[in-house]
Write an enzyme that holds these catalytic residues in place. Structure first.
Site, PDB file in Angstrom:
ATOM      1  N   ILE A   6       5.983 -28.515 -22.505  1.00  0.00           N
ATOM      2  CA  ILE A   6       6.212 -28.655 -21.057  1.00  0.00           C
ATOM      3  C   ILE A   6       4.908 -28.524 -20.273  1.00  0.00           C
ATOM      4  CG2 ILE A   6       6.780 -26.224 -20.497  1.00  0.00           C
ATOM      5  CD1 ILE A   6       8.466 -29.427 -19.130  1.00  0.00           C
ATOM      6  N   ASP A  44      19.373 -23.227 -23.264  1.00  0.00           N
ATOM      7  CA  ASP A  44      18.022 -23.550 -22.769  1.00  0.00           C
ATOM      8  C   ASP A  44      18.106 -24.763 -21.837  1.00  0.00           C
ATOM      9  OD1 ASP A  44      14.889 -23.362 -23.014  1.00  0.00           O
ATOM     10  OD2 ASP A  44      15.434 -25.448 -23.375  1.00  0.00           O
ATOM     11  N   SER A  75      -3.565 -20.399 -25.706  1.00  0.00           N
ATOM     12  CA  SER A  75      -2.562 -20.607 -26.739  1.00  0.00           C
ATOM     13  C   SER A  75      -3.158 -20.134 -28.054  1.00  0.00           C
ATOM     14  CB  SER A  75      -2.235 -22.097 -26.877  1.00  0.00           C
ATOM     15  OG  SER A  75      -0.914 -22.363 -26.629  1.00  0.00           O
ATOM     16  N   LYS A 133      11.134 -21.573 -16.610  1.00  0.00           N
ATOM     17  CA  LYS A 133      12.502 -21.112 -16.836  1.00  0.00           C
ATOM     18  C   LYS A 133      12.748 -20.913 -18.335  1.00  0.00           C
ATOM     19  CE  LYS A 133      14.764 -23.747 -18.828  1.00  0.00           C
ATOM     20  NZ  LYS A 133      14.930 -24.729 -19.955  1.00  0.00           N
TER      21      LYS A 133
HETATM   22  P1  NAP Z   1       6.628 -25.159 -26.955  1.00  0.00           P
HETATM   23  O1  NAP Z   1       6.300 -26.614 -27.013  1.00  0.00           O
HETATM   24  O2  NAP Z   1       7.113 -24.455 -28.175  1.00  0.00           O
HETATM   25  O3  NAP Z   1       5.323 -24.433 -26.387  1.00  0.00           O
HETATM   26  C1  NAP Z   1       5.211 -23.037 -26.289  1.00  0.00           C
HETATM   27  C2  NAP Z   1       3.747 -22.693 -26.183  1.00  0.00           C
HETATM   28  O4  NAP Z   1       3.632 -21.264 -25.999  1.00  0.00           O
HETATM   29  C3  NAP Z   1       2.930 -23.048 -27.416  1.00  0.00           C
HETATM   30  O5  NAP Z   1       1.763 -23.701 -26.957  1.00  0.00           O
HETATM   31  C4  NAP Z   1       2.578 -21.681 -28.020  1.00  0.00           C
HETATM   32  O6  NAP Z   1       1.270 -21.679 -28.580  1.00  0.00           O
HETATM   33  C5  NAP Z   1       2.547 -20.825 -26.775  1.00  0.00           C
HETATM   34  N1  NAP Z   1       2.656 -19.397 -27.051  1.00  0.00           N
HETATM   35  C6  NAP Z   1       3.568 -18.752 -27.816  1.00  0.00           C
HETATM   36  N2  NAP Z   1       3.310 -17.419 -27.797  1.00  0.00           N
HETATM   37  C7  NAP Z   1       2.213 -17.235 -27.024  1.00  0.00           C
HETATM   38  C8  NAP Z   1       1.470 -16.100 -26.625  1.00  0.00           C
HETATM   39  N3  NAP Z   1       1.812 -14.872 -27.008  1.00  0.00           N
HETATM   40  N4  NAP Z   1       0.387 -16.298 -25.820  1.00  0.00           N
HETATM   41  C9  NAP Z   1       0.041 -17.516 -25.406  1.00  0.00           C
HETATM   42  N5  NAP Z   1       0.715 -18.637 -25.755  1.00  0.00           N
HETATM   43  C10 NAP Z   1       1.799 -18.493 -26.550  1.00  0.00           C
HETATM   44  O7  NAP Z   1       7.731 -24.875 -25.840  1.00  0.00           O
HETATM   45  P2  NAP Z   1       8.063 -25.723 -24.516  1.00  0.00           P
HETATM   46  O8  NAP Z   1       9.085 -26.746 -24.812  1.00  0.00           O
HETATM   47  O9  NAP Z   1       6.821 -26.125 -23.839  1.00  0.00           O
HETATM   48  O10 NAP Z   1       8.837 -24.595 -23.685  1.00  0.00           O
HETATM   49  C11 NAP Z   1       8.166 -23.470 -23.109  1.00  0.00           C
HETATM   50  C12 NAP Z   1       9.029 -22.926 -21.978  1.00  0.00           C
HETATM   51  O11 NAP Z   1       9.190 -23.964 -20.988  1.00  0.00           O
HETATM   52  C13 NAP Z   1      10.434 -22.515 -22.417  1.00  0.00           C
HETATM   53  O12 NAP Z   1      10.856 -21.370 -21.718  1.00  0.00           O
HETATM   54  C14 NAP Z   1      11.292 -23.714 -22.036  1.00  0.00           C
HETATM   55  O13 NAP Z   1      12.631 -23.347 -21.749  1.00  0.00           O
HETATM   56  C15 NAP Z   1      10.580 -24.195 -20.781  1.00  0.00           C
HETATM   57  N6  NAP Z   1      10.799 -25.621 -20.496  1.00  0.00           N
HETATM   58  C16 NAP Z   1      10.704 -26.560 -21.466  1.00  0.00           C
HETATM   59  C17 NAP Z   1      10.985 -27.904 -21.178  1.00  0.00           C
HETATM   60  C18 NAP Z   1      10.877 -28.994 -22.215  1.00  0.00           C
HETATM   61  O14 NAP Z   1      11.298 -30.134 -21.905  1.00  0.00           O
HETATM   62  N7  NAP Z   1      10.334 -28.768 -23.389  1.00  0.00           N
HETATM   63  C19 NAP Z   1      11.359 -28.271 -19.883  1.00  0.00           C
HETATM   64  C20 NAP Z   1      11.356 -27.297 -18.886  1.00  0.00           C
HETATM   65  C21 NAP Z   1      11.084 -25.976 -19.215  1.00  0.00           C
HETATM   66  P3  NAP Z   1       0.882 -22.104 -30.084  1.00  0.00           P
HETATM   67  O15 NAP Z   1       1.508 -23.437 -30.343  1.00  0.00           O
HETATM   68  O16 NAP Z   1      -0.613 -22.156 -29.995  1.00  0.00           O
HETATM   69  O17 NAP Z   1       1.423 -21.039 -30.969  1.00  0.00           O
END
Ligand code: NAP
Length: 308
Positions: free
Chosen positions: A14, A169, A36, A91
């Site tokens: 995101i 989610d 990250s 969120k």
């Molecule tokens: P994602 O692709 O799994 O990305 C999560 C990121 O967080 C990764 O870059 C990970 O880093 C990083 N991370 C994990 N632990 C960390 C820490 N302790 N310190 C710093 N960075 C850390 O997940 P996402 O889909 O982007 O979703 C993230 C959030 O946004 C969720 O709450 C989700 O509900 C929300 N969201 C997502 C979407 C969507 O369409 N995907 C839409 C709206 C909102 P590494 O990879 O380097 O481990």
């Protein structure tokens, strides 16, 4: 006025898809760093492996957009607030309600702005839907959020863990819209959560709510949808039916259809800048409360194992 120096913590899907373009498209902000543990970051932007490294070594940030999975969000948010840094929380704003309340109190104490963002509330059809419904009597509501988890969340292990919310989610996005457009508060009456036998979070859920005026609200969440996907809310009223589809982007009223421009993340960052400049916070936990109530009061059913 100097731009607000902002860092993104959690440069995953995101952050790359939405936060980076929205920040770069808003002159009130300047992107100073990304954080990250495993990711290499963005070309030309300083990248650090942890929040602690950012806070220790810089570059200095006035604000942070926290885009990690929810399970690690509280510790990171609390450490940033301890430095007086303004926070944008993706969120859901936390893994529990109590930790969000603690962050709100901490932000208040240090005078930082805390923004619990609900991106779907900025979808094009949502504000006009809210305005139209404000004057209607609500008779019945149907929320249908059915998508293919393999398409939208491939390999996201955290989403299936406790605190990852599973099908809630995306489902919490529907609730962020419903709590914003419906004129009366609503409460959970019963829920069934369907969990794959090898996972800790639901793959589907069926929920019955009722609003304070007695109208039934039914929500159908399912991650096993093949073919056409649905992110629809239908509201039957004394003046006809309102339909919000495509996650709030398209609004159908008895008088016709409106399709506005997609401004979700541009709208969120505009609002975040206003909060920071005005010394205010915006923390609405109503959508997370309803999800917590589903986990508190719902019946569990176990289904077939799910493999990515
Ligand atoms: P994602 O692709 O799994 O990305 C999560 C990121 O967080 C990764 O870059 C990970 O880093 C990083 N991370 C994990 N632990 C960390 C820490 N302790 N310190 C710093 N960075 C850390 O997940 P996402 O889909 O982007 O979703 C993230 C959030 O946004 C969720 O709450 C989700 O509900 C929300 N969201 C997502 C979407 C969507 O369409 N995907 C839409 C709206 C909102 P590494 O990879 O380097 O481990």
């Amino acid at each position: 006025m100097d731009p607000i120096r902002i860092a993104i913590v959690g440069i995953g899907k995101i952050a790359r898809d939405q936060h980076v373009p929205a920040i770069r498209g808003n002159g009130a902000f300047s992107l100073v760093a990304t954080v990250s543990p495993l990711d290499a970051g963005l070309e030309g932007v300083p990248h650090l492996a942890s929040l602690d490294a950012l806070l220790a070594e810089g570059p200095a940030a006035d604000a942070i957009a926290l885009c990690t999975p929810p399970q690690v969000r509280y510790e990171l948010a609390s450490r940033a607030l301890a430095r007086g840094i303004h926070l944008f929380l993706e969120k859901p704003p936390g893994a529990t309600l109590a930790e969000v309340a603690a962050l709100e109190a901490q932000a208040d104490k240090v005078g930082a702005s805390l923004f619990a963002a609900w991106h779907s509330r900025f979808a094009a059809g949502v504000a006009p839907a809210r305005a139209w419904l404000a004057e209607r009597r609500i008779e019945k509501v149907s929320i249908i959020w059915r998508e293919d988890v393999r398409v939208w969340h491939p390999g996201q292990a955290w989403i299936w863990e406790p605190g990852g919310l599973g099908v809630f989610d995306p489902g919490i996005n529907a609730l962020s819209i419903a709590t914003h457009i419906l004129p009366r508060p609503f409460f959970l009456r019963q829920a069934t959560l369907v969990l794959p036998k090898n996972r800790a979070a639901p793959i589907a859920a069926d929920i019955a709510f009722r609003d304070a005026g007695g109208a039934d609200i039914h929500m159908d969440l399912d991650w096993r949808q093949n073919g056409p996907q649905s992110w629809d809310i239908l509201v039957e009223t004394d003046a006809g039916t309102l339909k919000l589809s495509q996650g709030g982007a398209v609004l159908q009223l008895p008088s016709g259809t409106e399709q506005g421009e997609d401004i979700e993340y541009a709208g969120l960052y505009g609002h975040f800048a206003t909060l920071i400049r005005g010394g205010r916070s915006d923390v609405d936990t109503a959508p997370l409360r309803l999800v917590a109530d589903a986990f508190l009061r719902g019946r569990r059913e176990i289904t077939d194992a799910f493999h990515d």
